[in-house]
Write a protein that holds these residues in place. Structure first.
Motif, PDB file in Angstrom:
ATOM      1  N   LEU A 193       1.136  -1.148  -0.092  1.00  0.00           N
ATOM      2  CA  LEU A 193       0.719  -0.040   0.218  1.00  0.00           C
ATOM      3  C   LEU A 193       0.889   1.528  -0.048  1.00  0.00           C
ATOM      4  O   LEU A 193       0.436   2.201   0.300  1.00  0.00           O
ATOM      5  N   PHE A 194       2.669   1.190   0.358  1.00  0.00           N
ATOM      6  CA  PHE A 194       2.863   2.791   0.624  1.00  0.00           C
ATOM      7  C   PHE A 194       3.211   2.427  -0.797  1.00  0.00           C
ATOM      8  O   PHE A 194       4.215   3.617  -0.958  1.00  0.00           O
ATOM      9  N   HIS A 195       3.321   1.609  -1.990  1.00  0.00           N
ATOM     10  CA  HIS A 195       3.387   1.668  -3.508  1.00  0.00           C
ATOM     11  C   HIS A 195       2.558   2.295  -3.821  1.00  0.00           C
ATOM     12  O   HIS A 195       2.435   2.680  -5.300  1.00  0.00           O
ATOM     13  N   LEU A 196       1.379   1.366  -3.778  1.00  0.00           N
ATOM     14  CA  LEU A 196      -0.083   1.336  -4.353  1.00  0.00           C
ATOM     15  C   LEU A 196      -0.770   2.428  -3.954  1.00  0.00           C
ATOM     16  O   LEU A 196      -1.913   3.417  -5.251  1.00  0.00           O
ATOM     17  N   TYR A 197      -0.527   3.362  -2.915  1.00  0.00           N
ATOM     18  CA  TYR A 197      -1.587   4.010  -1.934  1.00  0.00           C
ATOM     19  C   TYR A 197      -2.097   4.888  -2.506  1.00  0.00           C
ATOM     20  O   TYR A 197      -0.481   5.677  -0.977  1.00  0.00           O
ATOM     21  N   GLU A 198      -2.071   6.149  -2.792  1.00  0.00           N
ATOM     22  CA  GLU A 198      -1.510   7.732  -2.994  1.00  0.00           C
ATOM     23  C   GLU A 198      -1.329   8.634  -1.844  1.00  0.00           C
ATOM     24  O   GLU A 198      -0.591   8.814  -1.163  1.00  0.00           O
ATOM     25  N   PRO A 199      -2.330   8.400  -1.149  1.00  0.00           N
ATOM     26  CA  PRO A 199      -1.526   8.974   0.567  1.00  0.00           C
ATOM     27  C   PRO A 199      -0.922   7.860   1.575  1.00  0.00           C
ATOM     28  O   PRO A 199       0.278   9.577   1.717  1.00  0.00           O
ATOM     29  N   PHE A 200      -0.920   7.308   1.353  1.00  0.00           N
ATOM     30  CA  PHE A 200       0.740   6.123   1.948  1.00  0.00           C
ATOM     31  C   PHE A 200       1.632   7.294   1.529  1.00  0.00           C
ATOM     32  O   PHE A 200       2.707   6.681   2.057  1.00  0.00           O
ATOM     33  N   ASP A 201       2.251   7.218   0.160  1.00  0.00           N
ATOM     34  CA  ASP A 201       2.837   6.734  -1.063  1.00  0.00           C
ATOM     35  C   ASP A 201       3.479   8.512  -0.841  1.00  0.00           C
ATOM     36  O   ASP A 201       4.472   9.078  -0.356  1.00  0.00           O
ATOM     37  N   LEU A 202       2.279   9.505  -0.606  1.00  0.00           N
ATOM     38  CA  LEU A 202       2.699  11.185  -0.381  1.00  0.00           C
ATOM     39  C   LEU A 202       3.388  11.351   1.080  1.00  0.00           C
ATOM     40  O   LEU A 202       3.616  12.144   0.893  1.00  0.00           O
ATOM     41  N   ARG A 203       2.543  10.399   2.315  1.00  0.00           N
ATOM     42  CA  ARG A 203       3.529  10.184   3.235  1.00  0.00           C
ATOM     43  C   ARG A 203       4.897  10.235   3.629  1.00  0.00           C
ATOM     44  O   ARG A 203       5.400  10.795   3.948  1.00  0.00           O
ATOM     45  N   VAL A 204       5.324   8.882   2.973  1.00  0.00           N
ATOM     46  CA  VAL A 204       6.500   8.857   2.882  1.00  0.00           C
ATOM     47  C   VAL A 204       6.972   9.842   1.745  1.00  0.00           C
ATOM     48  O   VAL A 204       8.286   9.909   2.031  1.00  0.00           O
ATOM     49  N   SER A 205       6.722  10.357   0.752  1.00  0.00           N
ATOM     50  CA  SER A 205       7.553  11.448   0.387  1.00  0.00           C
ATOM     51  C   SER A 205       7.745  12.638   0.726  1.00  0.00           C
ATOM     52  O   SER A 205       9.018  13.550   0.415  1.00  0.00           O
ATOM     53  N   LYS A 206       7.117  13.019   1.647  1.00  0.00           N
ATOM     54  CA  LYS A 206       7.571  14.589   2.442  1.00  0.00           C
ATOM     55  C   LYS A 206       8.600  14.390   3.363  1.00  0.00           C
ATOM     56  O   LYS A 206       9.038  15.100   4.094  1.00  0.00           O
ATOM     57  N   ILE A 207       8.933  12.975   3.993  1.00  0.00           N
ATOM     58  CA  ILE A 207      10.120  12.851   5.418  1.00  0.00           C
ATOM     59  C   ILE A 207      11.351  13.429   4.822  1.00  0.00           C
ATOM     60  O   ILE A 207      11.580  13.472   4.256  1.00  0.00           O
ATOM     61  N   PRO A 208      12.296  14.168   5.377  1.00  0.00           N
ATOM     62  CA  PRO A 208      12.905  14.943   5.062  1.00  0.00           C
ATOM     63  C   PRO A 208      14.193  13.927   5.077  1.00  0.00           C
ATOM     64  O   PRO A 208      14.542  13.493   5.339  1.00  0.00           O
ATOM     65  N   SER A 209      15.245  14.187   4.342  1.00  0.00           N
ATOM     66  CA  SER A 209      16.545  13.972   3.910  1.00  0.00           C
ATOM     67  C   SER A 209      16.894  13.986   5.713  1.00  0.00           C
ATOM     68  O   SER A 209      17.840  13.120   6.785  1.00  0.00           O
ATOM     69  N   LEU A 210      16.918  14.883   5.650  1.00  0.00           N
ATOM     70  CA  LEU A 210      17.927  14.857   7.620  1.00  0.00           C
ATOM     71  C   LEU A 210      16.503  15.430   8.454  1.00  0.00           C
ATOM     72  O   LEU A 210      15.743  16.296   8.465  1.00  0.00           O
ATOM     73  N   PRO A 211      16.363  14.766   9.757  1.00  0.00           N
ATOM     74  CA  PRO A 211      15.342  15.399  10.866  1.00  0.00           C
ATOM     75  C   PRO A 211      15.259  16.253  11.223  1.00  0.00           C
ATOM     76  O   PRO A 211      16.690  16.542  11.420  1.00  0.00           O
ATOM     77  N   GLU A 212      14.428  16.859  11.523  1.00  0.00           N
ATOM     78  CA  GLU A 212      14.686  18.294  12.772  1.00  0.00           C
ATOM     79  C   GLU A 212      15.233  17.958  13.983  1.00  0.00           C
ATOM     80  O   GLU A 212      15.655  18.996  14.132  1.00  0.00           O
ATOM     81  N   SER A 213      14.754  16.629  14.424  1.00  0.00           N
ATOM     82  CA  SER A 213      15.298  16.619  15.904  1.00  0.00           C
ATOM     83  C   SER A 213      15.472  15.759  16.127  1.00  0.00           C
ATOM     84  O   SER A 213      15.526  14.478  15.091  1.00  0.00           O
ATOM     85  N   THR A 214      16.724  15.272  17.067  1.00  0.00           N
ATOM     86  CA  THR A 214      16.784  13.701  16.742  1.00  0.00           C
ATOM     87  C   THR A 214      16.187  12.640  17.600  1.00  0.00           C
ATOM     88  O   THR A 214      15.843  12.845  18.309  1.00  0.00           O
ATOM     89  N   PRO A 215      15.983  11.685  16.677  1.00  0.00           N
ATOM     90  CA  PRO A 215      14.632  11.020  16.615  1.00  0.00           C
ATOM     91  C   PRO A 215      14.687   9.963  17.831  1.00  0.00           C
ATOM     92  O   PRO A 215      16.258   9.834  18.392  1.00  0.00           O
ATOM     93  N   THR A 216      14.409   9.651  19.240  1.00  0.00           N
ATOM     94  CA  THR A 216      14.591   9.111  20.488  1.00  0.00           C
ATOM     95  C   THR A 216      13.783   7.731  20.246  1.00  0.00           C
ATOM     96  O   THR A 216      13.925   6.590  21.746  1.00  0.00           O
ATOM     97  N   THR A 217      12.915   7.054  19.104  1.00  0.00           N
ATOM     98  CA  THR A 217      12.386   5.966  19.060  1.00  0.00           C
ATOM     99  C   THR A 217      13.487   4.951  19.178  1.00  0.00           C
ATOM    100  O   THR A 217      13.275   3.715  19.316  1.00  0.00           O
TER     101      THR A 217
END
Length: 361
Positions: A193-217
Motif C-alpha cells: 500500500l505504500f507503493h500503490l495507495y497515493e496518500p501513503f506514498d505522499l506521506r513517505v515522500s514528505k519525510i525530509p532527508s535530515l530529521p528536524e530533531s534527533t529521533p528518540t525511538t
C-alpha cells in the motif's frame, strides 16, 4: 456552658409524621432550650414534602382522596417489589444499606451497557469492503466481530486487489503471485500500500532527508545487522551508505493489561511479521569511514550535530553491551561510531518502501 451532648433533640418517626403533628413552634418559634439549631429533622421534612406532593396531585386530578392515596400506595408497593427483584438479598438484616445501593447501581450500569444490537459477522465482512486503508484500525475498534474480520486472510487479500494498479512498479516479493501466500500476508499488503495507495506514498515522500530533531525511538535498541555499501550520487565521487538494523527491545511494564484479544489460531500466519519491532537507521556520508563491529550491542546514544566544516552534519552513535536503565547516566565506556560529514539520515520503519527485503517475509 452546657456540653453539646446534653442538648435535647426532638425525636420524630417518619411514618408517624403528618401535617397536624408539625406546628409553627417547630420552626421559627421553636424554643432554643429544646432545639437550639431551630431546624426540623430531615425525616420530618421529607415526610412533609411527600404529603405536599400528594396533595398537589390530588388538586391537579380533581379526583377523590381515596383514589389518590390508593395510587400512591400502589406506586410504593411497586417500588418495593422492584427493589426486591433487583436485589433479593436485601432482606438480610446483617447487611448495611450502602452496599445494596452500590449493587443496584452496578447492575443498572451493566444493564445499560448491554443495550445494543449484535449483527452477524457477514455484515461486518461486507462493510469492510468499503473501508479505506487508513481507517482499518478504527473499523477494528468498533466491536469484536469487526476486529475478527480484520484478522482474516480474505480481508487483506481483498484490500490488496482493490488498490492494485498494473502501472505501478512493485518489488518482486510484493507482486500478486506472492499475495496468495498466507505467511506474512498482512505485512506484505501494508508494504504494498505504500507503493500503490497515493496518500501513503505522499506521506513517505514528505519525510525530509535530515530529521528536524534527533529521533528518540531508537534508544536502547539492539543492533542485529550492520553493513556498508557504495552508492552513486550527484557528485563525481561515490557516496557511502551505513545501514544499522535495530531491534526495539520491549521493557516490562507494571501496568500491562492482563486481558487482551488473541488472534484466531487459523490466522496466526497471516499476522506473522519478523520485522514488526525493527527499524533501519541509514546514514549516507561523503567519504568512507572505518567503523568498529557493533552487531549484538545496544544503542544508548544517538545525536545529530553540525559538522566541523559548518556545511554538513555529524552523527554520533554510542553502543554498549547492555541496555541503559531508566534514570541512570550514560556510561562513556562503550563503543563510539562517529560519522562525519553526513549528507542524509533516515530512520525507516518496517513498512517503508526503502526498508530492505527480508526473505522470511
Amino acid at each position: 456552658m452546657p456540653k453539646k451532648g446534653n442538648r435535647k433533640r426532638l425525636k420524630f418517626k417518619a411514618g408517624d409524621v403528618c401535617s397536624e403533628s408539625v406546628t409553627v413552634a417547630d420552626y421559627a418559634d421553636a424554643d432554643p432550650a429544646v432545639v437550639k439549631s431551630g431546624r426540623v429533622k430531615k425525616a420530618v421534612a421529607n415526610a412533609l414534602e411527600k404529603e405536599v406532593k400528594l396533595l398537589c396531585g390530588l388538586e391537579a386530578s380533581h379526583g377523590a382522596v381515596d383514589e389518590v392515596l390508593s395510587s400512591a400506595e400502589n406506586a410504593k408497593a411497586d417500588a418495593v417489589h422492584s427493589s426486591i427483584d433487583l436485589d433479593p438479598e436485601e432482606n438480610d438484616i446483617n447487611e448495611s444499606k450502602v452496599p445494596h445501593k452500590k449493587k443496584n447501581k452496578r447492575r443498572k450500569e451493566s444493564s445499560e451497557s448491554s443495550d445494543g444490537n449484535e449483527y452477524p459477522v457477514d455484515i461486518w465482512y461486507m462493510i469492510s469492503s468499503y473501508i479505506r486503508p487508513e481507517d482499518v484500525c478504527k473499523f477494528a475498534l468498533i466491536c469484536r466481530d469487526a476486529w475478527t474480520v480484520t484478522c482474516t486472510a480474505a480481508f487483506w487479500t481483498r484490500l490488496y486487489r482493490r488498490h492494485y494498479r498494473i502501472d505501478v512498479h512493485l518489488p518482486f516479493h510484493l507482486q500478486p503471485d506472492f499475495i496468495d501466500k498466507m505467511r506474512c500476508l498482512r505485512a506484505r499488503v501494508i508494504r504494498s500500500l505504500f507503493h500503490l495507495y497515493e496518500p501513503f506514498d505522499l506521506r513517505v515522500s514528505k519525510i525530509p532527508s535530515l530529521p528536524e530533531s534527533t529521533p528518540t525511538t531508537l534508544h536502547n535498541s539492539k543492533c542485529v545487522l550492520f553493513w556498508v555499501r557504495k552508492v552513486p550520487g550527484t557528485r563525481p565521487e561515490a557516496l557511502w551508505e551505513f545501514n544499522f538494523k535495530l531491534l526495539k527491545q520491549q521493557g516490562h511494564s507494571k501496568n500491562r493489561c492482563t486481558k487482551s484479544l488473541h488472534l484466531p489460531r487459523q490466522y496466526e500466519e497471516v499476522h506473522t511479521n519478523p520485522d514488526s519491532d525493527c527499524y533501519m537507521l541509514q546514514v549516507t556520508t561523503l567519504n568512507f569511514i572505518l567503523t568498529p563491529v557493533v552487531m549484538g550491542m545496544t544503542l544508548t546514544l544517538f545525536t545529530i550535530n553540525v559538522s566541523t566544516d559548518m556545511c554538513h552534519h555529524r552523527v554520533r552513535l554510542l553502543f554498549q553491551d547492555s541496555p541503559l536503565q531508566r534514570g541512570k547516566k550514560i556510561d562513556q565506556g562503550g563503543i563510539q561510531v562517529l560519522l562525519d560529514p553526513v549528507q542524509s539520515v533516515k530512520v525507516m520503519n518496517w513498512w517503508h518502501p526503502q526498508y530492505p527485503f527480508s526473505p522470511y517475509t
